[in-house]
Design a protein around this motif. Structure first.
Motif, PDB file in Angstrom:
ATOM      1  N   LYS A  26       0.823  -1.208   0.000  1.00 53.25           N
ATOM      2  CA  LYS A  26       0.000   0.000   0.000  1.00 53.25           C
ATOM      3  C   LYS A  26       0.858   1.259   0.000  1.00 53.25           C
ATOM      4  CE  LYS A  26      -0.774   0.912   4.876  1.00 53.25           C
ATOM      5  NZ  LYS A  26      -1.746   1.453   5.796  1.00 53.25           N
ATOM      6  N   GLN A  27       0.262   2.318  -0.507  1.00 53.51           N
ATOM      7  CA  GLN A  27       0.902   3.625  -0.562  1.00 53.51           C
ATOM      8  C   GLN A  27       0.836   4.263   0.823  1.00 53.51           C
ATOM      9  OE1 GLN A  27       2.132   4.446  -3.587  1.00 53.51           O
ATOM     10  NE2 GLN A  27       3.037   6.336  -2.880  1.00 53.51           N
ATOM     11  N   GLY A  28       1.937   4.872   1.247  1.00 53.97           N
ATOM     12  CA  GLY A  28       1.981   5.502   2.556  1.00 53.97           C
ATOM     13  C   GLY A  28       1.141   6.773   2.618  1.00 53.97           C
ATOM     14  N   SER A  29       0.645   7.078   3.813  1.00 59.89           N
ATOM     15  CA  SER A  29      -0.130   8.302   4.015  1.00 59.89           C
ATOM     16  C   SER A  29       0.212   8.886   5.387  1.00 59.89           C
ATOM     17  CB  SER A  29      -1.627   8.003   3.933  1.00 59.89           C
ATOM     18  OG  SER A  29      -2.028   7.231   5.041  1.00 59.89           O
ATOM     19  N   LYS A  30      -0.302  10.061   5.644  1.00 61.22           N
ATOM     20  CA  LYS A  30      -0.019  10.718   6.922  1.00 61.22           C
ATOM     21  C   LYS A  30      -0.678  10.023   8.107  1.00 61.22           C
ATOM     22  CE  LYS A  30       0.983  15.251   5.080  1.00 61.22           C
ATOM     23  NZ  LYS A  30       0.677  16.684   5.094  1.00 61.22           N
ATOM     24  N   SER A  31      -1.576   9.101   7.841  1.00 66.07           N
ATOM     25  CA  SER A  31      -2.226   8.381   8.935  1.00 66.07           C
ATOM     26  C   SER A  31      -1.491   7.074   9.265  1.00 66.07           C
ATOM     27  CB  SER A  31      -3.682   8.078   8.582  1.00 66.07           C
ATOM     28  OG  SER A  31      -3.730   7.234   7.448  1.00 66.07           O
ATOM     29  N   ASP A  32      -0.446   6.735   8.520  1.00 68.77           N
ATOM     30  CA  ASP A  32       0.298   5.491   8.752  1.00 68.77           C
ATOM     31  C   ASP A  32       1.342   5.650   9.850  1.00 68.77           C
ATOM     32  OD1 ASP A  32      -0.997   3.901   6.823  1.00 68.77           O
ATOM     33  OD2 ASP A  32       0.214   4.786   5.231  1.00 68.77           O
ATOM     34  N   TRP A  35       4.760   7.566   8.968  1.00 69.95           N
ATOM     35  CA  TRP A  35       4.665   9.025   9.005  1.00 69.95           C
ATOM     36  C   TRP A  35       4.647   9.535  10.447  1.00 69.95           C
ATOM     37  CZ3 TRP A  35       5.063  13.353   6.249  1.00 69.95           C
ATOM     38  CH2 TRP A  35       4.515  14.521   6.765  1.00 69.95           C
ATOM     39  N   CYS A  73       5.004   0.450   4.006  1.00 69.85           N
ATOM     40  CA  CYS A  73       4.223   1.070   2.936  1.00 69.85           C
ATOM     41  C   CYS A  73       5.177   1.889   2.069  1.00 69.85           C
ATOM     42  CB  CYS A  73       3.079   1.925   3.478  1.00 69.85           C
ATOM     43  SG  CYS A  73       3.550   3.115   4.723  1.00 69.85           S
ATOM     44  N   LEU A  77       5.590   9.167   1.641  1.00 74.09           N
ATOM     45  CA  LEU A  77       5.083   9.196   3.017  1.00 74.09           C
ATOM     46  C   LEU A  77       5.266   7.854   3.722  1.00 74.09           C
ATOM     47  CD1 LEU A  77       1.777  11.188   2.391  1.00 74.09           C
ATOM     48  CD2 LEU A  77       4.039  12.054   3.000  1.00 74.09           C
ATOM     49  N   GLY A  78       5.891   6.907   3.039  1.00 73.98           N
ATOM     50  CA  GLY A  78       6.163   5.584   3.615  1.00 73.98           C
ATOM     51  C   GLY A  78       7.662   5.373   3.740  1.00 73.98           C
TER      52      GLY A  78
END
Length: 195
Positions: A26-32, A35, A73, A77-78
């Motif tokens: 999965k693609q990283g995000s600020k909720s991971d 981050w 991720c 952002l990962g």
């Protein structure tokens, strides 16, 4: 005792494996988790920061029921954040390199597993496809020019063959139109239909 060169080699391996992770990751995000951890407060020493971050993201307690790391991720952002951080670390500053090596190896093994499992799943779910060499040549939407010398030769030979076929068909049509009269052709068709 590992050397700084060994640690730098592991960092390069992590960067290389992270740069082309399979689509299943999965693609990283600020909720991971990555981050959150990478943007948390740093420790008092570089080693403390490294240790805290890697334990929080890739520690033994961060594994799922199959023993795989949960928080991996891809993207900026990962693992992109992790790679940027690893490139900035000054490994000379009182790091216990044996512990650093263990933590980096765990991440390398996970990334290699992700690559290998994606390769296995692709070969199992998709049947082997045979290449169709003329498909690219006859595709009207293919505006891309051939790049390799053998491609140029194949394209040139194909186009010559197509031009030759068109030319010979055109000359045959001219010969037929000059030697036969339309009535004779119609009479032949009529007599064939009667039989």
């Amino acid at each position: 005792m590992p050397t700084i060169a060994v640690i730098q080699s592991l960092v390069k391996t992590i960067i290389s494996l992270s740069s082309n992770l399979p689509p299943s990751v999965k693609q990283g995000s600020k909720s991971d988790k990555i981050w959150t951890v990478m943007n948390a407060e740093e420790g008092e020493t570089p080693h403390e920061t490294f240790n805290r971050r890697f334990d929080a993201m890739f520690g033994e307690d961060c594994c799922d029921s199959n023993g795989r790391l949960e928080h991996v991720c891809k993207g900026k952002l990962g693992l992109g954040l992790v790679c940027s951080y690893l490139l900035k670390v000054d490994w000379i500053a009182d790091f216990p390199l044996d512990l650093v090596e263990t933590k980096l190896q765990r991440l390398v093994l996970e990334l290699k597993h992700l690559h290998k499992s994606d390769t296995r799943s692709n070969t199992q779910t998709q049947p082997a496809r045979r290449p169709v060499p003329t498909a690219k040549l006859t595709d009207e939407n293919n505006l891309e020019q051939p790049k390799l010398s053998f491609q140029c030769k194949v394209v040139e030979a194909y186009r010559e063959q197509q031009n030759h076929n068109v030319t010979s068909k055109t000359s045959q049509d001219r010969v037929l139109s000059n030697t036969t009269e339309p009535e004779a052709i119609d009479e032949d068709h009529i007599s064939i239909r009667r039989l």
